[in-house]
Design a protein around this motif. Sequence first.
Motif, PDB file in Angstrom:
ATOM      1  N   GLY A 115       0.855  -1.400   0.235  1.00  0.00           N
ATOM      2  CA  GLY A 115      -0.392   0.316  -0.050  1.00  0.00           C
ATOM      3  C   GLY A 115       0.508   1.175   0.115  1.00  0.00           C
ATOM      4  O   GLY A 115       0.638   2.312  -0.602  1.00  0.00           O
ATOM      5  N   HIS A 116       1.990   1.349   1.062  1.00  0.00           N
ATOM      6  CA  HIS A 116       2.497   2.596   0.682  1.00  0.00           C
ATOM      7  C   HIS A 116       3.743   2.987  -0.981  1.00  0.00           C
ATOM      8  O   HIS A 116       3.672   3.578  -1.239  1.00  0.00           O
ATOM      9  N   ASN A 117       3.748   1.671  -1.699  1.00  0.00           N
ATOM     10  CA  ASN A 117       4.314   1.667  -2.408  1.00  0.00           C
ATOM     11  C   ASN A 117       3.277   2.559  -3.482  1.00  0.00           C
ATOM     12  O   ASN A 117       3.735   3.619  -4.112  1.00  0.00           O
ATOM     13  N   LYS A 118       2.008   1.757  -3.455  1.00  0.00           N
ATOM     14  CA  LYS A 118       0.891   3.227  -4.381  1.00  0.00           C
ATOM     15  C   LYS A 118       0.441   4.299  -4.317  1.00  0.00           C
ATOM     16  O   LYS A 118       0.949   5.085  -4.390  1.00  0.00           O
ATOM     17  N   HIS A 119       1.288   4.618  -2.654  1.00  0.00           N
ATOM     18  CA  HIS A 119       1.004   6.263  -2.671  1.00  0.00           C
ATOM     19  C   HIS A 119       2.590   6.989  -2.855  1.00  0.00           C
ATOM     20  O   HIS A 119       2.414   8.141  -3.689  1.00  0.00           O
ATOM     21  N   HIS A 120       3.765   6.321  -2.303  1.00  0.00           N
ATOM     22  CA  HIS A 120       4.290   6.953  -3.715  1.00  0.00           C
ATOM     23  C   HIS A 120       4.323   7.017  -4.836  1.00  0.00           C
ATOM     24  O   HIS A 120       4.795   8.228  -5.354  1.00  0.00           O
ATOM     25  N   ASP A 131      -3.581   5.829   1.118  1.00  0.00           N
ATOM     26  CA  ASP A 131      -3.421   7.354   2.281  1.00  0.00           C
ATOM     27  C   ASP A 131      -4.600   7.771   2.168  1.00  0.00           C
ATOM     28  O   ASP A 131      -4.569   8.698   3.792  1.00  0.00           O
ATOM     29  N   LEU A 132      -5.124   8.934   1.228  1.00  0.00           N
ATOM     30  CA  LEU A 132      -6.215   9.706   1.875  1.00  0.00           C
ATOM     31  C   LEU A 132      -7.054   9.153   1.476  1.00  0.00           C
ATOM     32  O   LEU A 132      -8.781   9.806   1.971  1.00  0.00           O
ATOM     33  N   ASP A 133      -7.187   7.617   1.596  1.00  0.00           N
ATOM     34  CA  ASP A 133      -9.061   6.966   1.728  1.00  0.00           C
ATOM     35  C   ASP A 133      -8.670   6.762   2.766  1.00  0.00           C
ATOM     36  O   ASP A 133      -8.703   4.839   3.516  1.00  0.00           O
ATOM     37  N   ILE A 134      -9.189   7.597   4.111  1.00  0.00           N
ATOM     38  CA  ILE A 134      -9.156   7.019   5.969  1.00  0.00           C
ATOM     39  C   ILE A 134     -10.823   7.378   5.789  1.00  0.00           C
ATOM     40  O   ILE A 134     -11.045   8.582   6.173  1.00  0.00           O
ATOM     41  N   PRO A 135     -11.562   6.210   6.538  1.00  0.00           N
ATOM     42  CA  PRO A 135     -12.735   7.092   6.264  1.00  0.00           C
ATOM     43  C   PRO A 135     -13.547   7.779   7.313  1.00  0.00           C
ATOM     44  O   PRO A 135     -14.335   8.466   7.184  1.00  0.00           O
ATOM     45  N   ALA A 136     -12.238   7.736   8.641  1.00  0.00           N
ATOM     46  CA  ALA A 136     -12.678   8.446   9.779  1.00  0.00           C
ATOM     47  C   ALA A 136     -12.527  10.469   9.391  1.00  0.00           C
ATOM     48  O   ALA A 136     -13.011  10.991   9.917  1.00  0.00           O
ATOM     49  N   ALA A 138     -11.634  13.428   6.471  1.00  0.00           N
ATOM     50  CA  ALA A 138     -11.966  13.777   4.843  1.00  0.00           C
ATOM     51  C   ALA A 138     -10.775  14.846   4.181  1.00  0.00           C
ATOM     52  O   ALA A 138     -10.738  16.478   5.580  1.00  0.00           O
ATOM     53  N   PHE A 139     -10.341  14.683   3.550  1.00  0.00           N
ATOM     54  CA  PHE A 139      -8.479  15.945   2.907  1.00  0.00           C
ATOM     55  C   PHE A 139      -8.721  16.459   2.163  1.00  0.00           C
ATOM     56  O   PHE A 139      -8.328  17.036   1.777  1.00  0.00           O
ATOM     57  N   THR A 140     -10.342  16.304   1.029  1.00  0.00           N
ATOM     58  CA  THR A 140     -11.084  17.445   0.560  1.00  0.00           C
ATOM     59  C   THR A 140     -11.996  17.614   0.552  1.00  0.00           C
ATOM     60  O   THR A 140     -12.505  16.775   1.322  1.00  0.00           O
ATOM     61  N   ARG A 141     -12.327  18.125   0.331  1.00  0.00           N
ATOM     62  CA  ARG A 141     -13.882  18.777   0.167  1.00  0.00           C
ATOM     63  C   ARG A 141     -14.538  17.596  -0.471  1.00  0.00           C
ATOM     64  O   ARG A 141     -16.232  18.268  -0.020  1.00  0.00           O
ATOM     65  N   GLY A 142     -13.832  17.158  -1.884  1.00  0.00           N
ATOM     66  CA  GLY A 142     -15.414  16.278  -1.975  1.00  0.00           C
ATOM     67  C   GLY A 142     -15.154  14.711  -0.869  1.00  0.00           C
ATOM     68  O   GLY A 142     -16.369  14.520  -1.545  1.00  0.00           O
ATOM     69  N   GLN A 143     -14.275  14.683  -0.776  1.00  0.00           N
ATOM     70  CA  GLN A 143     -13.939  13.493   0.059  1.00  0.00           C
ATOM     71  C   GLN A 143     -15.569  14.275   1.083  1.00  0.00           C
ATOM     72  O   GLN A 143     -15.862  13.465   1.751  1.00  0.00           O
ATOM     73  N   ALA A 144     -14.824  15.255   2.185  1.00  0.00           N
ATOM     74  CA  ALA A 144     -16.786  15.637   2.597  1.00  0.00           C
ATOM     75  C   ALA A 144     -17.455  14.966   2.656  1.00  0.00           C
ATOM     76  O   ALA A 144     -18.711  15.418   3.320  1.00  0.00           O
ATOM     77  N   SER A 145     -18.236  16.261   1.526  1.00  0.00           N
ATOM     78  CA  SER A 145     -19.586  15.897   0.817  1.00  0.00           C
ATOM     79  C   SER A 145     -19.844  14.575   0.399  1.00  0.00           C
ATOM     80  O   SER A 145     -21.294  14.343   0.544  1.00  0.00           O
ATOM     81  N   LEU A 146     -19.073  13.424   0.986  1.00  0.00           N
ATOM     82  CA  LEU A 146     -19.718  12.346   0.661  1.00  0.00           C
ATOM     83  C   LEU A 146     -20.251  11.227   2.168  1.00  0.00           C
ATOM     84  O   LEU A 146     -20.717  10.200   2.194  1.00  0.00           O
ATOM     85  N   LYS A 147     -19.088  12.034   2.262  1.00  0.00           N
ATOM     86  CA  LYS A 147     -19.623  11.329   4.584  1.00  0.00           C
ATOM     87  C   LYS A 147     -20.781  11.121   4.833  1.00  0.00           C
ATOM     88  O   LYS A 147     -21.799  12.583   4.873  1.00  0.00           O
ATOM     89  N   ARG A 148     -21.131  10.608   5.295  1.00  0.00           N
ATOM     90  CA  ARG A 148     -22.533   9.902   5.765  1.00  0.00           C
ATOM     91  C   ARG A 148     -22.639   9.588   7.532  1.00  0.00           C
ATOM     92  O   ARG A 148     -22.082   9.209   7.816  1.00  0.00           O
ATOM     93  N   GLY A 149     -23.456  10.408   8.084  1.00  0.00           N
ATOM     94  CA  GLY A 149     -24.431   9.521   9.543  1.00  0.00           C
ATOM     95  C   GLY A 149     -23.528  10.052  10.231  1.00  0.00           C
ATOM     96  O   GLY A 149     -22.322  10.905   9.997  1.00  0.00           O
ATOM     97  N   PHE A 150     -22.526   8.786  10.698  1.00  0.00           N
ATOM     98  CA  PHE A 150     -21.397   9.001  12.231  1.00  0.00           C
ATOM     99  C   PHE A 150     -20.452   9.565  11.354  1.00  0.00           C
ATOM    100  O   PHE A 150     -19.209  10.169  12.198  1.00  0.00           O
TER     101      PHE A 150
END
Length: 339
Positions: A115-120, A131-136, A138-150
Amino acid sequence: MTAAGVRTQPGSDYAALSREIRAAGLLRRRYGYYAVRITANLAAFAGAWVAFAFLGDTWWQLFVAALLAVVSAQLAFLGHDAGHKQIFRTRRPNDTIGTVHGGLIGMSYQSWISGHNKHHANPNHEEHDPDLDIPALAFTRGQASLKRGFLRWMAKHQAALFFPLLMLEGLNLHVSGIRAVWRGETKARRLEGALLAAHTLGYLAAVFLVLSPGIAVVFVVVHQALWGVYMGCSFAPNHKGMPTLTGESPDFLRKQVLTSRNIRGGWFTDFLLGGLNYQIEHHLFPNMPRPHLRHAQPIVQRFCAAHGISYSQTGLFRSYREVLRHLHEMGAPLRAAAA
């Protein structure tokens, strides 16, 4: 093919920088350095457990837990170096070092480095950087807009929650390793499965046989929480809050430099962050031995200045402020919508 394993045109900016770095001798191996580093870390690891056995059932063991958190992170840094072939030139001996170090701290080296090599390959790319795909978070506004519930509530308050969440990173590394072995997502499934089982059983047996239940539980929590915070605080400043990419990326040199942040400091910062404070140089030359990164830094910075490429470098505490400010800004639309 350059030393960083990236195919470039002979006349490209990166090829020119690579020639300068190679001419300076900064890609040669440092076997003596790594022999001393590995020996010192293993001695510290063994010494911590000797102190654990000597102290017995006492709350003073929490100092041992804190020491083990530091040593665990230092062992992880060596596994990271091995994964990038910084120690030896060929893959097999590096993988041996990395797998053993992963086993000592209870994580799957093979799955983590994959996974780390994919990041590189695609740092801070919204679609391709794991490394930007962390459910808890949101590193971009696009990610933030997709969050639901908790998870949407967490994204609203992610700046305040960031450091508390890091206390779970150690547990996440353990669980991710077990999951990778269970699903066959590691090339050394049997070996890493055996190492993870030995680590888990040996660790819990030692803790609960030597310590009373209450102290044992607190010992585990302190050790794992501090290790998680240490690991998170070592990796988070490198890219979080730097520009994110979508769609087609710029050339390799600019992609790596523009999305990375260096941390200023002397020898103690080098030790504390395991060389990750030279994140720009590390991303440009992943297989460069750790002690050479500090010598490559002025060359790369000068080259970037000459070519008009923005080069980000800041102090450690300011880097955390920048990370927290970015997280706060990404959660702002969610807070505004809830107001």
